[in-house]
Scaffold this motif. Sequence first.
Motif, PDB file in Angstrom:
ATOM      1  N   ALA A 119      46.780 -23.483 -20.331  1.00  0.00           N
ATOM      2  CA  ALA A 119      46.269 -22.669 -19.224  1.00  0.00           C
ATOM      3  C   ALA A 119      47.024 -23.010 -17.953  1.00  0.00           C
ATOM      4  O   ALA A 119      47.573 -24.108 -17.799  1.00  0.00           O
ATOM      5  CB  ALA A 119      44.776 -22.923 -19.031  1.00  0.00           C
ATOM      6  N   THR A 120      47.030 -22.057 -17.034  1.00  0.00           N
ATOM      7  CA  THR A 120      47.596 -22.272 -15.718  1.00  0.00           C
ATOM      8  C   THR A 120      46.852 -21.384 -14.732  1.00  0.00           C
ATOM      9  O   THR A 120      46.092 -20.494 -15.125  1.00  0.00           O
ATOM     10  CB  THR A 120      49.099 -21.940 -15.695  1.00  0.00           C
ATOM     11  OG1 THR A 120      49.651 -22.355 -14.442  1.00  0.00           O
ATOM     12  CG2 THR A 120      49.335 -20.448 -15.859  1.00  0.00           C
ATOM     13  N   ILE A 121      47.057 -21.643 -13.461  1.00  0.00           N
ATOM     14  CA  ILE A 121      46.491 -20.795 -12.413  1.00  0.00           C
ATOM     15  C   ILE A 121      47.537 -19.749 -12.047  1.00  0.00           C
ATOM     16  O   ILE A 121      48.651 -20.099 -11.642  1.00  0.00           O
ATOM     17  CB  ILE A 121      46.101 -21.619 -11.175  1.00  0.00           C
ATOM     18  CG1 ILE A 121      45.067 -22.682 -11.547  1.00  0.00           C
ATOM     19  CG2 ILE A 121      45.540 -20.700 -10.091  1.00  0.00           C
ATOM     20  CD1 ILE A 121      43.780 -22.137 -12.100  1.00  0.00           C
ATOM     21  N   ALA A 122      47.196 -18.489 -12.224  1.00  0.00           N
ATOM     22  CA  ALA A 122      48.123 -17.410 -11.861  1.00  0.00           C
ATOM     23  C   ALA A 122      48.281 -17.375 -10.341  1.00  0.00           C
ATOM     24  O   ALA A 122      47.292 -17.459  -9.606  1.00  0.00           O
ATOM     25  CB  ALA A 122      47.616 -16.077 -12.380  1.00  0.00           C
ATOM     26  N   ASP A 123      49.504 -17.259  -9.890  1.00  0.00           N
ATOM     27  CA  ASP A 123      49.792 -17.329  -8.451  1.00  0.00           C
ATOM     28  C   ASP A 123      49.570 -15.982  -7.769  1.00  0.00           C
ATOM     29  O   ASP A 123      50.457 -15.445  -7.094  1.00  0.00           O
ATOM     30  CB  ASP A 123      51.232 -17.798  -8.231  1.00  0.00           C
ATOM     31  CG  ASP A 123      51.463 -19.190  -8.777  1.00  0.00           C
ATOM     32  OD1 ASP A 123      50.541 -20.013  -8.674  1.00  0.00           O
ATOM     33  OD2 ASP A 123      52.546 -19.433  -9.329  1.00  0.00           O
ATOM     34  N   VAL A 124      48.371 -15.425  -7.942  1.00  0.00           N
ATOM     35  CA  VAL A 124      48.044 -14.117  -7.378  1.00  0.00           C
ATOM     36  C   VAL A 124      46.623 -14.168  -6.826  1.00  0.00           C
ATOM     37  O   VAL A 124      45.703 -14.656  -7.495  1.00  0.00           O
ATOM     38  CB  VAL A 124      48.145 -12.999  -8.441  1.00  0.00           C
ATOM     39  CG1 VAL A 124      47.756 -11.654  -7.837  1.00  0.00           C
ATOM     40  CG2 VAL A 124      49.545 -12.928  -9.012  1.00  0.00           C
ATOM     41  N   PHE A 125      46.440 -13.654  -5.629  1.00  0.00           N
ATOM     42  CA  PHE A 125      45.101 -13.530  -5.051  1.00  0.00           C
ATOM     43  C   PHE A 125      44.486 -12.206  -5.503  1.00  0.00           C
ATOM     44  O   PHE A 125      45.120 -11.144  -5.416  1.00  0.00           O
ATOM     45  CB  PHE A 125      45.168 -13.573  -3.519  1.00  0.00           C
ATOM     46  CG  PHE A 125      45.446 -14.936  -2.962  1.00  0.00           C
ATOM     47  CD1 PHE A 125      44.429 -15.870  -2.874  1.00  0.00           C
ATOM     48  CD2 PHE A 125      46.718 -15.286  -2.547  1.00  0.00           C
ATOM     49  CE1 PHE A 125      44.682 -17.143  -2.367  1.00  0.00           C
ATOM     50  CE2 PHE A 125      46.974 -16.550  -2.031  1.00  0.00           C
ATOM     51  CZ  PHE A 125      45.952 -17.483  -1.936  1.00  0.00           C
ATOM     52  N   LEU A 126      43.235 -12.266  -5.971  1.00  0.00           N
ATOM     53  CA  LEU A 126      42.523 -11.084  -6.446  1.00  0.00           C
ATOM     54  C   LEU A 126      41.325 -10.809  -5.550  1.00  0.00           C
ATOM     55  O   LEU A 126      40.903 -11.667  -4.763  1.00  0.00           O
ATOM     56  CB  LEU A 126      42.065 -11.279  -7.899  1.00  0.00           C
ATOM     57  CG  LEU A 126      43.174 -11.572  -8.917  1.00  0.00           C
ATOM     58  CD1 LEU A 126      42.587 -11.691 -10.311  1.00  0.00           C
ATOM     59  CD2 LEU A 126      44.260 -10.503  -8.890  1.00  0.00           C
ATOM     60  N   VAL A 127      40.775  -9.604  -5.714  1.00  0.00           N
ATOM     61  CA  VAL A 127      39.635  -9.185  -4.886  1.00  0.00           C
ATOM     62  C   VAL A 127      38.461  -8.838  -5.783  1.00  0.00           C
ATOM     63  O   VAL A 127      38.600  -8.680  -7.005  1.00  0.00           O
ATOM     64  CB  VAL A 127      40.010  -7.978  -3.999  1.00  0.00           C
ATOM     65  CG1 VAL A 127      41.136  -8.342  -3.047  1.00  0.00           C
ATOM     66  CG2 VAL A 127      40.408  -6.784  -4.853  1.00  0.00           C
ATOM     67  N   ALA A 128      37.275  -8.706  -5.179  1.00  0.00           N
ATOM     68  CA  ALA A 128      36.066  -8.359  -5.921  1.00  0.00           C
ATOM     69  C   ALA A 128      36.098  -6.900  -6.317  1.00  0.00           C
ATOM     70  O   ALA A 128      36.603  -6.041  -5.580  1.00  0.00           O
ATOM     71  CB  ALA A 128      34.831  -8.657  -5.074  1.00  0.00           C
ATOM     72  N   ALA A 129      35.562  -6.592  -7.488  1.00  0.00           N
ATOM     73  CA  ALA A 129      35.576  -5.215  -7.980  1.00  0.00           C
ATOM     74  C   ALA A 129      34.682  -4.317  -7.145  1.00  0.00           C
ATOM     75  O   ALA A 129      34.974  -3.126  -6.955  1.00  0.00           O
ATOM     76  CB  ALA A 129      35.142  -5.186  -9.443  1.00  0.00           C
ATOM     77  N   GLU A 130      33.567  -4.839  -6.610  1.00  0.00           N
ATOM     78  CA  GLU A 130      32.634  -4.021  -5.852  1.00  0.00           C
ATOM     79  C   GLU A 130      33.039  -3.865  -4.396  1.00  0.00           C
ATOM     80  O   GLU A 130      32.620  -2.907  -3.742  1.00  0.00           O
ATOM     81  CB  GLU A 130      31.236  -4.639  -5.935  1.00  0.00           C
ATOM     82  CG  GLU A 130      30.665  -4.653  -7.355  1.00  0.00           C
ATOM     83  CD  GLU A 130      29.270  -5.231  -7.398  1.00  0.00           C
ATOM     84  OE1 GLU A 130      28.803  -5.709  -6.330  1.00  0.00           O
ATOM     85  OE2 GLU A 130      28.652  -5.221  -8.468  1.00  0.00           O
ATOM     86  N   ASP A 131      33.822  -4.795  -3.879  1.00  0.00           N
ATOM     87  CA  ASP A 131      34.238  -4.731  -2.481  1.00  0.00           C
ATOM     88  C   ASP A 131      35.630  -5.337  -2.369  1.00  0.00           C
ATOM     89  O   ASP A 131      35.788  -6.551  -2.394  1.00  0.00           O
ATOM     90  CB  ASP A 131      33.244  -5.486  -1.595  1.00  0.00           C
ATOM     91  CG  ASP A 131      33.565  -5.321  -0.108  1.00  0.00           C
ATOM     92  OD1 ASP A 131      34.586  -4.680   0.222  1.00  0.00           O
ATOM     93  OD2 ASP A 131      32.790  -5.843   0.723  1.00  0.00           O
TER      94      ASP A 131
END
Length: 700
Positions: free
Chosen positions: A276-288
């Motif tokens: 496993a690794t931490i993907a170097d991408v910031f994600l957002v919430a699906a509802e907001d």
Amino acid sequence: MLFKNDVFELDGERYRVLHPDSGSKSIWCISLDSEFAWPVRLPELEIVNLPSLAQGEVTHGTPSEARIRKCDASWARLAPLLRAHEHDLYDPRRRNRLIAEYAQEKKCSVGTLRKDLRRYWQRGQNKLALMPGYDKSGRRQGTDGDGLLPVTAGRGRKSKAGHKVYQLTSADAAHMKRVLEATYLVDKRITVVDAYTELINKHFRHADGNQTLFANHRGERPSLRQFLYFLKKNYNIEVRLRGREGNKDFERDHRKVIGTVLADCLGVGHFYEIDATIADVFLVAAEDRSKIVGKPTLYLIIDRKSRLIVGFYIGLEHASWAAALSAILTISEDKRALCARYGVEYDPDDWPAHQVFPVEFLADMGEMISEPSTNICEGLQGTVTNVPGLRPDWKPTVESGFRIEHCVLRPITPAYDPPWNATRRRGRHYEKDACLTVKEFGNLILNAIIMTNRREMKDYPLSLSELSGGVRPSPIELWNHGIVTRSGLLTRFSEETVRFALLRKERARVTERGIEFRGCFYSSQEAIAQKWFETARKHRFQVTVSFDTRLVDQIYVHALDGKSQPHIATLTTRSEAYSGLSFEEVKYYEDLRDKVRAEADEQRLQGRLDLRNRTALVVDNAKAELKALGNKKSRSARRADTKPARAKERQLERQESAQLQAAVPQPDAALESVARLEITSANRDQQDRLKAILARMSAR
């Protein structure tokens, strides 16, 4: 039996066999332990049965051109003499005369001929025996009685500053050895200059008249160049790196790489590497989409032989057994449904390893060494091998897979945050560009996996059979070719089998209120039909359950007889409040509930103690008055008058509690409106007057 050139030992001295003298039944030999030895004749019967210590000639490795030239010159000088008088040269009475005549004829030194002839006999009687020993030139290298390293002997480059060259002694070598092994060789932060400074500080300083310490003058202390030479001469690069970096770092970053990871791989499906690794991408919430949820966790499972990505997980779970379970489950998951979940076009040819499980999983010392990972061995007939920590080179395929996926996603993914940005001063805030949800990023990951599985690898080491078979070096083609030619069969498992096999298993208790497990109560139609809960009112018992730690809503309940299929149990109304939570969250709330219970127990105990303290005086007075009456009636006699005594006591109670009170006059409307005025902190006087009016009204 001894042969020509054989070496034997006689009276503690080694000899080489030169030539048998059949006439006198003796053998010409020469000593190897004497620097000035000449051939001697020994009786054949005395040495013929001695064991041979060595056979043949002396080896010289790979000689340099200079040594070969010297050897050729010596052979050209000696060879005519040997051809003409080889056997006569053994006899000392003839040897000296023949050598002198030949030296005068060839105009060469008698000493040189004698040295070449002795070397020829002692070193194997061939041309290479005349090879000069340049490797033994120079001052003899040895150690003193304490095993210390060698020292200099009048050598050294002359100083441009004019000072003399410092000559190292055995004590200096010992000082350097101690300083290096205490500083430079154990700490990566210490440089050679730091270690040299420590050496001078400890062993090469003098005091002036004021007892102030100064470093010895140049020429009276070892130079930095001598110190560095000593270090490189006596500690090879592996010793230096292992001491400074540590064994694990050396094996990972500095060891020789002369093999291949495919050396012990039997074919496709032998090793699946998971990490496993931490993907170097910031994600957002699906509802907001204005809310950032951080970086997701990425799991990959890759077949070592073909480099085929057979499973993955992308989500917000931390690297744990729960996330690893989800990744392993995708090996058997319905790929059409998987592609539909992430909005990717489905092609069955992209998934040749569907439901195929390996002989062995390779993982690190994290979640795959936990107790639940044994379910792979027990339920899926596989083996889990945990490689040492800090050794990604033991599972290089999946480590390279992360790099490949990041290289593919970097130019097309918004809010991609490269690792080096975190350590950069005033790095850029890539999280401002975050706009992808987890599922949308999963779409990118799944498309990248499909592209990687289809793409041909430039430097893949195709085997001879693969080359002759025209196999293209793409993961899918390598798998399709390898699965046909592989020796041994692999195993397929359905999604339901894998899911059930990988879930944690524990014991739950059946009570009259339901199946109690980790603070929750469950029920099922099967349990109701078999009257489990009615039976539990008389005798509680235990059952085995399988569960997913991420959600408490449902659990698998194993049959009591161990033969029937497990069934699903759901939360009862008693535990509906926990629906949608994980078991860790339930544990948190149950701990709070236990804390409330403990505090309630303390409060109840204190209440009982307070009650006893408040009523003790009344009870004691009653007991004392009863005792003062001196009435010695029995218990039966006292109860005989209960009815008339009760009637009389009830009459007194009625007279006391049923008395009517005088009517209380009601306040007039004005006073009532005044009482309803809002009291504010700004009008303190009005507040006091209102309180006085209300007090008078109450008194009436």
